[in-house]
Design a protein around this motif. Structure first.
Motif, mmCIF file in Angstrom:
data_model
loop_
_atom_site.group_PDB
_atom_site.id
_atom_site.type_symbol
_atom_site.label_atom_id
_atom_site.label_comp_id
_atom_site.label_asym_id
_atom_site.label_seq_id
_atom_site.Cartn_x
_atom_site.Cartn_y
_atom_site.Cartn_z
ATOM 1 N N GLY A 1 0.799 -1.213 0.000
ATOM 2 C CA GLY A 1 0.000 0.000 0.000
ATOM 3 C C GLY A 1 0.833 1.265 0.000
ATOM 4 O O GLY A 1 2.071 1.226 0.113
ATOM 5 N N PRO A 2 0.172 2.407 -0.120
ATOM 6 C CA PRO A 2 0.852 3.701 -0.180
ATOM 7 C C PRO A 2 1.666 4.033 1.067
ATOM 8 O O PRO A 2 2.501 4.932 1.041
ATOM 9 N N ASP A 3 1.443 3.304 2.163
ATOM 10 C CA ASP A 3 2.212 3.554 3.380
ATOM 11 C C ASP A 3 3.584 2.887 3.353
ATOM 12 O O ASP A 3 4.390 3.064 4.252
ATOM 13 N N SER A 4 3.888 2.138 2.283
ATOM 14 C CA SER A 4 5.153 1.408 2.188
ATOM 15 C C SER A 4 6.305 2.316 1.770
ATOM 16 O O SER A 4 6.151 3.206 0.940
ATOM 17 N N ALA A 5 7.461 2.049 2.368
ATOM 18 C CA ALA A 5 8.693 2.779 2.036
ATOM 19 C C ALA A 5 9.846 1.794 2.042
ATOM 20 O O ALA A 5 9.803 0.762 2.712
ATOM 21 N N GLY A 6 10.874 2.107 1.281
ATOM 22 C CA GLY A 6 12.038 1.237 1.218
ATOM 23 C C GLY A 6 13.274 2.025 0.840
ATOM 24 O O GLY A 6 13.257 3.255 0.798
ATOM 25 N N THR A 7 14.331 1.309 0.538
ATOM 26 C CA THR A 7 15.597 1.931 0.176
ATOM 27 C C THR A 7 16.327 1.068 -0.848
ATOM 28 O O THR A 7 16.153 -0.150 -0.876
ATOM 29 N N PHE A 8 17.143 1.715 -1.659
ATOM 30 C CA PHE A 8 17.977 1.022 -2.631
ATOM 31 C C PHE A 8 19.285 0.551 -1.998
ATOM 32 O O PHE A 8 20.221 0.185 -2.718
ATOM 33 N N ALA A 9 19.387 0.537 -0.683
ATOM 34 C CA ALA A 9 20.628 0.145 -0.003
ATOM 35 C C ALA A 9 21.112 -1.229 -0.474
ATOM 36 O O ALA A 9 22.313 -1.451 -0.612
ATOM 37 N N GLY A 10 20.204 -2.136 -0.758
ATOM 38 C CA GLY A 10 20.582 -3.457 -1.247
ATOM 39 C C GLY A 10 21.214 -3.428 -2.623
ATOM 40 O O GLY A 10 21.821 -4.412 -3.059
ATOM 41 N N TYR A 11 21.095 -2.299 -3.303
ATOM 42 C CA TYR A 11 21.707 -2.126 -4.629
ATOM 43 C C TYR A 11 22.964 -1.261 -4.555
ATOM 44 O O TYR A 11 23.506 -0.870 -5.574
ATOM 45 N N GLY A 12 23.392 -0.934 -3.336
ATOM 46 C CA GLY A 12 24.664 -0.246 -3.173
ATOM 47 C C GLY A 12 24.626 1.154 -2.604
ATOM 48 O O GLY A 12 25.632 1.652 -2.130
ATOM 49 N N VAL A 13 23.472 1.825 -2.663
ATOM 50 C CA VAL A 13 23.379 3.193 -2.142
ATOM 51 C C VAL A 13 22.045 3.350 -1.409
ATOM 52 O O VAL A 13 20.999 2.950 -1.914
ATOM 53 N N ASP A 14 22.092 3.950 -0.234
ATOM 54 C CA ASP A 14 20.885 4.141 0.564
ATOM 55 C C ASP A 14 20.088 5.330 0.029
ATOM 56 O O ASP A 14 20.255 6.463 0.474
ATOM 57 N N VAL A 15 19.231 5.050 -0.957
ATOM 58 C CA VAL A 15 18.340 6.069 -1.521
ATOM 59 C C VAL A 15 16.928 5.692 -1.068
ATOM 60 O O VAL A 15 16.336 4.744 -1.578
ATOM 61 N N PRO A 16 16.383 6.400 -0.063
ATOM 62 C CA PRO A 16 15.047 6.051 0.427
ATOM 63 C C PRO A 16 13.946 6.493 -0.540
ATOM 64 O O PRO A 16 14.074 7.521 -1.213
ATOM 65 N N VAL A 17 12.887 5.690 -0.619
ATOM 66 C CA VAL A 17 11.731 5.998 -1.464
ATOM 67 C C VAL A 17 10.461 5.611 -0.720
ATOM 68 O O VAL A 17 10.481 4.783 0.180
ATOM 69 N N GLY A 18 9.349 6.222 -1.116
ATOM 70 C CA GLY A 18 8.052 5.889 -0.531
ATOM 71 C C GLY A 18 6.999 5.823 -1.612
ATOM 72 O O GLY A 18 7.136 6.445 -2.666
ATOM 73 N N LEU A 19 5.943 5.089 -1.331
ATOM 74 C CA LEU A 19 4.850 4.970 -2.292
ATOM 75 C C LEU A 19 3.824 6.087 -2.141
ATOM 76 O O LEU A 19 2.839 6.128 -2.871
#
Length: 116
Positions: free
Chosen positions: A57-75
């Motif tokens: 849902g729209p309350d979800s957020a994550g990060t690209f840290a697993g791809y090498g850089v901690d770039v946070p994103v949210g829905l």
């Protein structure tokens, strides 16, 4: 009723922080993706693949840290705390944040091993 659709790649290299030396070469791709996203209504349903079926849902957020850089994103602009998200949700959140910050997205994830 379907009002608009945009098909975009789920390539983490679109995110400039992850592109290393290819940032300039990918400007045209990013611009096209952002233009497509800006043509969408303010509520999105994104569809992609992942390890398991899920609806995020729209309350979800994550990060690209697993791809090498901690770039946070949210829905959505008011997404909750960062959790692990599949790539399709990370890309949807990143595009939303760059192209349509007020938009809200729901991501429907389908396990990659489903039969056609």
């Amino acid at each position: 009723m379907l009002s608009a659709i945009a098909i975009i790649p789920s390539a983490p290299v679109m995110v400039p922080e992850l592109a290393a030396g290819a940032t300039d070469e990918l400007t045209g791709l990013r611009d096209a993706v952002f233009a497509a996203a800006r043509s969408l209504p303010p509520t999105w349903i994104a569809v992609g693949t992942g390890a398991t079926d899920a609806i995020l849902g729209p309350d979800s957020a994550g990060t690209f840290a697993g791809y090498g850089v901690d770039v946070p994103v949210g829905l959505s602009p008011d997404a909750g705390p960062v959790t692990e998200l599949p790539l399709c949700a990370l890309i949807a959140g990143w595009v939303r944040g760059q192209a349509a910050p007020a938009a809200r997205a729901e991501v429907r994830v389908y396990a990659a091993d489903h039969d056609a």
